[in-house]
Design a protein around this motif. Structure first.
Motif, PDB file in Angstrom:
ATOM      1  N   SER A  25       9.117  31.575  -1.922  1.00 12.49           N
ATOM      2  CA  SER A  25       7.726  31.240  -1.619  1.00 12.49           C
ATOM      3  C   SER A  25       7.560  29.875  -0.961  1.00 12.49           C
ATOM      4  N   TYR A  26       8.233  28.847  -1.500  1.00 15.43           N
ATOM      5  CA  TYR A  26       8.016  27.506  -0.966  1.00 15.43           C
ATOM      6  C   TYR A  26       8.483  27.410   0.481  1.00 15.43           C
ATOM      7  N   ALA A  27       9.572  28.127   0.839  1.00 10.36           N
ATOM      8  CA  ALA A  27      10.084  28.067   2.206  1.00 10.36           C
ATOM      9  C   ALA A  27       9.139  28.779   3.168  1.00 10.36           C
ATOM     10  N   LEU A  28       8.569  29.894   2.751  1.00 11.83           N
ATOM     11  CA  LEU A  28       7.594  30.578   3.591  1.00 11.83           C
ATOM     12  C   LEU A  28       6.364  29.699   3.803  1.00 11.83           C
TER      13      LEU A  28
ATOM     14  N   GLU B 174       2.605  22.682  -5.373  1.00 11.03           N
ATOM     15  CA  GLU B 174       1.650  22.854  -6.458  1.00 11.03           C
ATOM     16  C   GLU B 174       1.471  24.334  -6.763  1.00 11.03           C
ATOM     17  N   GLU B 175       1.216  24.612  -8.010  1.00 11.57           N
ATOM     18  CA  GLU B 175       1.010  25.997  -8.421  1.00 11.57           C
ATOM     19  C   GLU B 175      -0.407  26.432  -8.054  1.00 11.57           C
TER      20      GLU B 175
ATOM     21  N   ALA C  39      -4.464  33.082  -3.500  1.00 14.23           N
ATOM     22  CA  ALA C  39      -4.639  31.939  -2.609  1.00 14.23           C
ATOM     23  C   ALA C  39      -3.389  31.702  -1.761  1.00 14.23           C
ATOM     24  N   PHE C  40      -2.220  31.858  -2.377  1.00 15.39           N
ATOM     25  CA  PHE C  40      -0.969  31.658  -1.651  1.00 15.39           C
ATOM     26  C   PHE C  40      -0.817  32.683  -0.540  1.00 15.39           C
TER      27      PHE C  40
ATOM     28  N   GLY D 254       8.928  31.962  -6.457  1.00 18.59           N
ATOM     29  CA  GLY D 254       9.653  30.700  -6.452  1.00 18.59           C
ATOM     30  C   GLY D 254       8.872  29.570  -5.829  1.00 18.59           C
ATOM     31  N   MET D 255       8.140  28.833  -6.652  1.00 15.46           N
ATOM     32  CA  MET D 255       7.371  27.694  -6.178  1.00 15.46           C
ATOM     33  C   MET D 255       7.577  26.476  -7.062  1.00 15.46           C
ATOM     34  N   LYS D 256       7.943  26.709  -8.311  1.00 14.90           N
ATOM     35  CA  LYS D 256       7.988  25.642  -9.311  1.00 14.90           C
ATOM     36  C   LYS D 256       8.877  24.491  -8.855  1.00 14.90           C
TER      37      LYS D 256
END
Length: 333
Positions: free
Chosen positions: A187-190, A217-218, A223-224, A211-213
């Motif tokens: 998730s964070y890379a996308l 921010e959560e 929303a993501f 995978g964001m933790k």
């Protein structure tokens, strides 16, 4: 091969064919009970757990009566009942100070069959796709079942690759690729890619693996996904649900609603009473039956929260409070 060994191999192959041939609730229940009784006898940690909670395997005659093994035991015990040394041991991601889960896999062919048949059910033949992965490659994360799956699917597709650290090369190669594409990523890379480049992706399915933790921010899944849709110019975000302790994957074509292959089932339980199962559409902890966990334990009490719809699909709300962090973003540690 001796006669007894040949017979045992024949029986095992027949069981695996039954797993992937499940086509009705009756065949699911029959196969699940068969695997339960075998694992209750041969998987030592599961056998001990069943004994401690006072369940007699001989008295279990319905799927709803099968006990679910707490997933945290994959960290402290060897959950395995294979007849030989495992071909691989998949491990979960972990930060410093955390203990990884370990999932021995007697046969990589079974794992490959599980993820291949599941992929084809939801997306069709691999050759029609190019798969681009925002994940660490196989050499950097050998213990990851997700990376192993992505590596083999990329080979089966015949085009795509791993691009975790090189967004510009990823976008260049995707733009030059005439085939329909799947962009699979943590998730964070996308999010980083969408924020930094905002590329208009043509003929592309964007699929997040969670995978964001620790990286961003959560925020809510809704929303993501909205951020990604706006950043990539796509109508919906697909998702893959899997973990080191499972052999199978569930997929969502959008709106965080996941569907399982026929040999996998999700059941909600009361968060405060893990032995009480909940009716459809009630929020609770999620139990998973993954019959492709043939040589470990097919009945897992996860630490994820959500609910199950009447058609068997399910939604993930998040982690149950006080659970250890789980996230595919930790693969890059």
């Amino acid at each position: 091969m001796k006669g007894s060994e040949f017979f045992a191999t024949f029986v095992e192959m027949n069981t695996i064919d039954k797993i992937f041939g499940i086509d009705s609730p009756a065949s699911f229940q029959e196969t699940a009970l068969e695997i339960f009784r075998d694992q209750a006898r041969r998987c030592a940690p599961y056998r001990e757990y069943i004994s401690l909670i006072g369940v007699d395997p001989e008295q279990v005659d319905r799927v709803e009566q099968i006990p679910f093994l707490p997933i945290r035991l994959f960290k402290s015990h060897t959950i395995y009942c294979g007849e030989q040394e495992p071909e691989a041991v998949f491990t979960s991601s972990a930060t410093t100070g955390m203990t990884s889960s370990h999932h021995p896999m007697q046969s990589l062919k079974l794992y490959e069959r599980a993820f291949t048949e599941s992929f084809r059910r939801f997306y069709g033949e691999e050759r029609q796709w190019s798969l681009y992965a925002l994940l660490p490659n196989y050499l950097r994360r050998k213990g990851s079942s997700l990376v192993y799956m992505a590596d083999r699917l990329i080979r089966a597709c015949g085009s795509g690759g791993f691009y975790l650290d090189d967004y510009e090369a990823l976008l260049r190669d995707m733009e030059a690729d005439p085939k329909p594409k799947i962009l699979l990523g943590v998730s964070y890379a996308l999010w980083d890619l969408a924020e930094r480049y905002a590329p208009r992706l043509d003929k592309t399915i964007v699929m997040e693996t969670g995978g964001m933790k620790g990286y961003r921010e959560e925020i809510s899944k809704e929303a993501f996904h909205k951020i990604l849709c706006e950043g990539f110019g796509v109508e919906s975000i697909h998702s893959e649900y899997g973990m080191a302790e499972l052999t199978s994957q569930a997929y969502s074509h959008g709106r965080n609603r996941f569907y399982c292959p026929p040999w996998m089932r999700v059941i909600a339980r009361d968060i405060n009473d893990p032995f009480a199962l909940l009716p459809h559409s009630k929020r609770g902890g999620l139990n998973i039956i993954d019959l492709a966990n043939r040589w470990s334990c097919a009945f897992i009490e996860t630490e994820d929260a959500g609910w199950v719809h009447p058609d068997g699909s399910f939604e993930i709300e998040g982690r149950i409070a006080h659970s250890d962090i789980r996230g595919c973003n930790l693969l890059v540690q």
